[in-house]
Design a protein around this motif. Structure first.
Motif, PDB file in Angstrom:
ATOM      1  N   THR A 193     -17.116  29.306  52.552  1.00 39.09           N
ATOM      2  CA  THR A 193     -15.781  28.729  52.286  1.00 39.09           C
ATOM      3  C   THR A 193     -14.846  29.231  52.922  1.00 39.09           C
ATOM      4  OG1 THR A 193     -15.277  30.281  50.457  1.00 39.09           O
ATOM      5  CG2 THR A 193     -16.424  28.246  49.844  1.00 39.09           C
TER       6      THR A 193
ATOM      7  N   GLY B 191     -10.296  29.205  53.613  1.00 34.94           N
ATOM      8  CA  GLY B 191      -8.994  29.124  53.139  1.00 34.94           C
ATOM      9  C   GLY B 191      -8.496  27.713  53.944  1.00 34.94           C
TER      10      GLY B 191
ATOM     11  N   ASP C 268      -5.741  26.876  56.050  1.00 34.89           N
ATOM     12  CA  ASP C 268      -5.200  27.016  57.410  1.00 34.89           C
ATOM     13  C   ASP C 268      -6.471  27.262  58.172  1.00 34.89           C
ATOM     14  OD1 ASP C 268      -2.370  26.504  57.644  1.00 34.89           O
ATOM     15  OD2 ASP C 268      -2.276  28.425  56.293  1.00 34.89           O
TER      16      ASP C 268
ATOM     17  N   ARG D 256      -0.097  21.448  52.874  1.00 33.02           N
ATOM     18  CA  ARG D 256      -0.197  21.830  54.206  1.00 33.02           C
ATOM     19  C   ARG D 256      -0.474  20.798  55.313  1.00 33.02           C
ATOM     20  NH1 ARG D 256       1.729  24.865  56.646  1.00 33.02           N
ATOM     21  NH2 ARG D 256       0.756  26.736  57.827  1.00 33.02           N
TER      22      ARG D 256
ATOM     23  N   VAL E 177     -13.638  24.145  51.198  1.00 34.47           N
ATOM     24  CA  VAL E 177     -12.007  24.965  51.500  1.00 34.47           C
ATOM     25  C   VAL E 177     -11.772  25.278  49.867  1.00 34.47           C
ATOM     26  CG1 VAL E 177      -9.686  24.425  51.622  1.00 34.47           C
ATOM     27  CG2 VAL E 177     -11.110  23.630  53.493  1.00 34.47           C
ATOM     28  N   THR E 178     -11.220  26.580  49.883  1.00 33.96           N
ATOM     29  CA  THR E 178     -10.896  26.828  48.564  1.00 33.96           C
ATOM     30  C   THR E 178      -9.298  27.011  48.387  1.00 33.96           C
ATOM     31  OG1 THR E 178     -10.912  29.327  49.262  1.00 33.96           O
ATOM     32  CG2 THR E 178     -12.755  28.578  48.318  1.00 33.96           C
ATOM     33  N   THR E 179      -8.773  26.830  47.290  1.00 39.05           N
ATOM     34  CA  THR E 179      -7.433  26.626  47.149  1.00 39.05           C
ATOM     35  C   THR E 179      -7.257  27.374  45.615  1.00 39.05           C
ATOM     36  OG1 THR E 179      -7.343  24.377  45.622  1.00 39.05           O
ATOM     37  CG2 THR E 179      -7.340  24.202  48.301  1.00 39.05           C
TER      38      THR E 179
END
Length: 493
Positions: A277, A279, A281, A319, A459-461
């Motif tokens: 995984t 982030g 950005d 983002r 992607v982790t949030t």
């Protein structure tokens, strides 16, 4: 032979703030013995498949309740009890049956019930007695419990994630039930507790190889079936976690030996099988470097409605705007208000729209955009593995975020994860010409989106589905599991 069939399924995220109520099941339809005829391509697709298979072999089918709900918090007690009791009443009315085959989830919990599947199966056993064969087909993310094992004759879980093998597993279970009802096999089941919590994709190695390994063992003499229940990490119930079980023909020792052997082989892979995984950005940096044909596809895994998340988080959306990333698609965002506003404005309207961020801290803050309504589709659907799933009234809204960069948003009125590419293309959004496609899904999107993708990124949030498995705030299940504990098997031994 007479087969009694039913389907009652939802996956319970015990950390989710909103309960699973009657409306959650009504969104997908509650069918009272007629799902195979009234919804053969949707909610009733499994019932249709199983009915056709059983009747093709000359057997009789008694079809009972069929319903499912999108994952959320614990099911309201009265709702679960009413649905359960309808199945039990239908079974009593059916008279003597030879076999019962159920499609359940395996991670359904309700107020007052940590193990809905075990409760239902035990009550069915009380009605039919010891001679009738009971088979359960479970989702791979199930909680395998001792009550299920005692009450059912055969339990089989999906092997693949995404779950592309629902029908093959149904056939496997059906054939074993036929053999058992005819007295040609005597299924016995033993289980090994892997003492692990995690999320494991079977679309890559070494999990692909482990699935093949289970299938290889199923060809061993005396072995009837092998299943690995991955467990549902966000289900805090006493018997949660990854478990491997083996069904053999009358040989409990053989089942026990194979369950432990395979379970320890799976345990040995623990450091290699976690999904990779990124982030937000870091993922967007990769998107910029992956120039080529077709889009990069990002799974917004923490906001997956299929795991109990609301599907309206704005972390990635915000983002994208801040970085000016255009030629991108994002969806499906569950936002009833935004859908209604766009619908009322009509196709072609330009308006200021507040999107997402409605359901709580895990949804982030709402995002304000100037959008053009490109399409409104009533009763939109998407292909979802072996069926079609409703998205409700949907809107395609295009937002100009400056410097010629445009974002294309899919807004839905029914909360569900993104399974199929036609969730977008069915409303008019093309994908092949985009640089980026963001889907609110953890893994089920992979089956359809990977073939058109330059790359698939996860992607982790700060969304609802926390992948920090070592620190999930469990209260009911044992904390003696990996990765919270380096070697939980040492204490067990």
């Amino acid at each position: 032979m007479k087969f009694f069939i039913a389907q009652l399924a939802t996956e319970t995220n015990t950390f989710a703030p909103a309960p699973t109520g009657l409306g959650g099941f009504e969104e997908y339809g509650i069918f009272h013995g007629d799902a195979s005829r009234r919804a053969p391509e949707g909610t009733g697709s499994f019932m249709r498949f199983l009915r056709e298979r059983v009747e093709a072999d000359g057997h009789t089918v008694v079809e009972s309740l069929c319903t499912l709900a999108q994952p959320a918090g614990r099911t309201v007690r009265a709702v679960y009890e009413a649905l359960r009791d309808e199945i039990l009443a239908d079974l009593r009315a059916a008279g003597p049956v030879d076999a019962v085959q159920l499609l359940l989830h395996g991670a359904m919990a309700a107020d007052g019930y940590d193990d809905c599947e075990g409760d239902l199966t035990a009550r069915i056993r009380e009605i039919v007695g010891p001679a009738v064969r009971i088979g359960l087909e479970l989702d791979l993310h199930c909680h395998f419990t001792e009550r299920m094992r005692r009450s059912a004759d055969v339990i089989i879980a999906f092997k693949e994630y995404p779950h592309i093998d629902t029908e093959p597993r149904a056939l496997e279970l059906y054939r074993l039930l036929c053999e058992a009802a005819a007295g040609r096999v005597r299924p016995v089941t033993e289980m090994f507790d892997c003492r692990m919590v995690g999320l494991w994709h079977t679309t890559r190695e070494p999990m692909q190889g482990f699935v093949a390994r289970m299938q290889q063992v199923e060809r061993e003499p005396g072995v009837l079936s092998v299943s690995l229940g991955h467990g549902f990490p966000w289900g805090d119930v006493p018997e949660a976690g990854a478990k491997l079980w083996v069904v053999t023909d009358g040989d409990a020792d053989l089942a026990r030996r194979w369950a432990e052997r395979l379970g320890r082989e799976f345990w040995a892979l623990r450091e290699q099988i976690a999904p990779s995984t990124l982030g937000i950005d870091a993922a967007l940096d990769q998107v910029q470097t992956l120039a080529g044909r077709g889009p990069v596809v990002i799974g917004d895994i923490a906001d997956n409605p299929g795991g109990g998340a609301p599907g309206d988080s704005t972390f990635i959306l915000r983002r994208l705007i801040e970085r000016g990333v255009g030629n991108a698609v994002l969806g499906a965002i569950w936002d009833l208000g935004a859908v209604q506003i766009c619908k009322d404005a009509g196709v072609g309207a330009q308006l200021d729209l507040r999107v997402g961020g409605k359901c709580g801290p895990a949804s982030g803050q709402p995002v304000d955009l100037r959008v053009t309504v490109r399409a409104v589709v009533e009763n939109h659907t998407q292909s979802a593995l072996s069926s079609r799933e409703r998205l409700g009234t949907c809107v395609w809204a295009e937002a100009d975020i400056g410097a010629g960069a445009n974002l294309h948003l899919l807004l839905s009125s029914i909360r569900t994860q993104t399974y199929g590419t036609d969730a977008f293309t069915g409303i008019g959004i093309t994908l092949e010409d985009k640089a980026l496609v963001v889907v609110k899904s953890t893994q089920h999107f992979h089956a359809q989106f990977a073939p058109l993708a330059r790359a698939v990124l996860y992607v982790t949030t700060p969304g609802t589905l926390d992948l920090d498995f070592a620190h999930l705030p469990y209260r009911l299940r044992s904390l003696d599991y990996w990765p919270r504990v380096a070697d939980p098997h040492a204490g067990a031994a």
